[in-house]
Design a protein around this motif. Structure first.
Motif, short mmCIF file in Angstrom:
data_model
loop_
_atom_site.label_atom_id
_atom_site.label_comp_id
_atom_site.label_asym_id
_atom_site.label_seq_id
_atom_site.Cartn_x
_atom_site.Cartn_y
_atom_site.Cartn_z
N GLU A 25 0.84 -1.21 0.00
CA GLU A 25 0.00 0.00 0.00
C GLU A 25 0.87 1.25 0.00
OE1 GLU A 25 -2.51 0.41 3.46
OE2 GLU A 25 -3.88 1.72 2.39
N GLU A 26 1.90 1.24 0.82
CA GLU A 26 2.78 2.40 0.93
C GLU A 26 3.51 2.67 -0.39
OE1 GLU A 26 3.20 4.64 3.19
OE2 GLU A 26 4.87 5.58 2.14
N THR A 68 2.81 1.39 -3.59
CA THR A 68 2.04 1.49 -4.83
C THR A 68 0.83 2.40 -4.73
OG1 THR A 68 0.59 -0.36 -4.29
CG2 THR A 68 2.68 -0.88 -5.41
N GLY A 69 0.40 2.72 -3.50
CA GLY A 69 -0.82 3.51 -3.37
C GLY A 69 -2.08 2.67 -3.51
N ILE A 70 -1.92 1.36 -3.62
CA ILE A 70 -3.08 0.47 -3.75
C ILE A 70 -3.53 0.06 -2.36
CG2 ILE A 70 -3.91 -1.71 -4.72
CD1 ILE A 70 -1.61 -1.40 -6.81
N ASP A 81 -8.03 -2.80 0.98
CA ASP A 81 -9.30 -3.38 0.50
C ASP A 81 -9.17 -3.78 -0.96
OD1 ASP A 81 -10.50 -3.09 2.91
OD2 ASP A 81 -11.49 -1.19 2.43
N LEU A 82 -8.49 -2.92 -1.73
CA LEU A 82 -8.31 -3.22 -3.16
C LEU A 82 -7.38 -4.42 -3.34
CD1 LEU A 82 -8.70 -2.65 -6.13
CD2 LEU A 82 -7.08 -0.77 -5.97
N THR A 131 -9.45 -7.35 -2.79
CA THR A 131 -10.32 -7.61 -3.94
C THR A 131 -9.53 -8.32 -5.04
OG1 THR A 131 -11.60 -5.63 -3.45
CG2 THR A 131 -11.83 -6.52 -5.67
N ASN A 132 -8.31 -7.83 -5.30
CA ASN A 132 -7.47 -8.47 -6.31
C ASN A 132 -7.17 -9.92 -5.95
OD1 ASN A 132 -6.67 -6.69 -8.57
ND2 ASN A 132 -6.03 -5.32 -6.94
N ARG A 188 -9.00 -11.91 -4.06
CA ARG A 188 -10.22 -12.71 -4.20
C ARG A 188 -10.46 -13.08 -5.66
NH1 ARG A 188 -14.87 -10.93 -5.47
NH2 ARG A 188 -14.47 -8.76 -4.88
N ILE A 189 -10.29 -12.11 -6.55
CA ILE A 189 -10.49 -12.38 -7.98
C ILE A 189 -9.43 -13.35 -8.49
CG2 ILE A 189 -10.39 -11.31 -10.27
CD1 ILE A 189 -11.68 -8.81 -8.93
#
Lengths: 123, 184
Positions: free
Chosen positions: B160-161, B163-165, B168-169, B172-173, B175-176
């Protein structure tokens, strides 16, 4: 998400497709990667929404760390077309697919307006 | 990393564990009751722990040349603090911090879990009263759970730090991606 918002988002997609007929697909997603509205086949929507949100998140971080100021959009150009991802406020993402040779300037013009409307709908 | 975040990671891991499996204050009373016998095992425990790590190529490569004495001291300190206490929020936050260090040093969870059970086995060679075995089992399970959870959370926070992703996202990635892998 309520039915009325869903209808409003579908209307934004319809208007965008009408304004730029060469657009081949539109996806509206939440910034955490959930599909909110799309004219893509349902089977593709979940993955496309996650990819669009991921692209936006990464684009924002690249813009920030490279001192590019606020992100306008991320353009992915392949040999047979474009995928352009726009920020739609704090909560939304707009992704637009178009074929190679499409008028990118027109797409930007219409899609940026659409992204603003989506941001208003998502509040 | 802020101590409050580490405390939160430790709390999340403990909340996810079944109550029966989780370390409890009574367990620490048991460890205190057998304190002298448990502390007497320190040398054997530390030796077995690092002999094992240094005898295995994958785990040996984690260490720098000449680092063993420093690491042995860390383990001694951990064992003493674990037996003497206090086993409180700061103690559990320390275990979460170990997860962070493991990511940095590329100490994988299989490496960590193997060593956790080794500690338990060394103790059981000498102390086999059911109350101690059970208390120690819950201690090791809780420490391992927090380190493993910390390891996972640190990786998510780091991605997260960089890439800024958001997390929660990322979920989601995942899970998919899992659904796709299950189709293959």
């Amino acid at each position: 998400m309520g039915v009325s918002r869903q209808v409003e988002l579908q209307e934004v997609i319809r208007q965008l497709r009408q304004a730029v007929p060469e657009i081949t697909g539109v996806m509206v997603a939440s910034t955490d990667g959930l599909s909110l509205a799309s004219d893509l086949p349902e089977a593709e929507a979940a993955r496309a929404a996650a990819m669009a949100a991921t692209t936006l998140g990464l684009g924002k971080r690249i813009a920030q760390t490279s001192n590019l100021a606020g992100l306008e959009e991320v353009v992915v150009r392949g040999q047979s077309g474009y995928m352009v991802v726009y920020s739609a406020g704090d909560k939304g993402v707009l992704a637009v697919a178009a074929p190679a040779g499409a008028n990118l300037g027109l797409i930007h013009l219409e899609a940026r307006g659409a992204a603003q409307r989506i941001a208003q709908v998502l509040g | 990393m802020k101590r409050e975040k580490l405390k939160e990671i430790a709390r999340q891991a403990m909340e996810d564990m079944a109550q029966e499996a989780r370390f409890r204050p009574e367990d620490h009373q048991v460890l205190l009751k057998h304190k002298d016998r448990l502390l007497a095992l320190t040398d054997e425990l530390v030796k077995a722990f690092y002999d094992t790590l240094f005898a295995t190529p994958n785990t040996r490569k984690v260490f720098h040349e000449g680092e063993r004495p420093e690491r042995e001291k860390t383990l001694r300190d951990w064992w003493r603090r674990t037996i003497e206490g206090p086993v409180d929020e700061d103690y559990w936050a320390w275990q979460a911090y170990v997860g962070l260090l493991h990511v940095k040093r590329v100490v994988t969870n299989p490496m960590m879990l193997g060593q956790a059970f080794l500690i338990e086995n060394v103790v059981r060679r000498h102390v086999n009263e059911p109350e101690v075995v059970e208390a120690l089992g819950r201690l090791i399970a809780t420490v391992a759970a927090i380190i493993a959870h910390g390891y996972e959370k640190i990786q998510l926070l780091s991605v997260e730090e960089t890439t800024g992703i958001g997390q929660d996202l990322i979920r989601t990635n995942v899970r998919i991606g899992v659904e796709k892998l299950l189709e293959e």
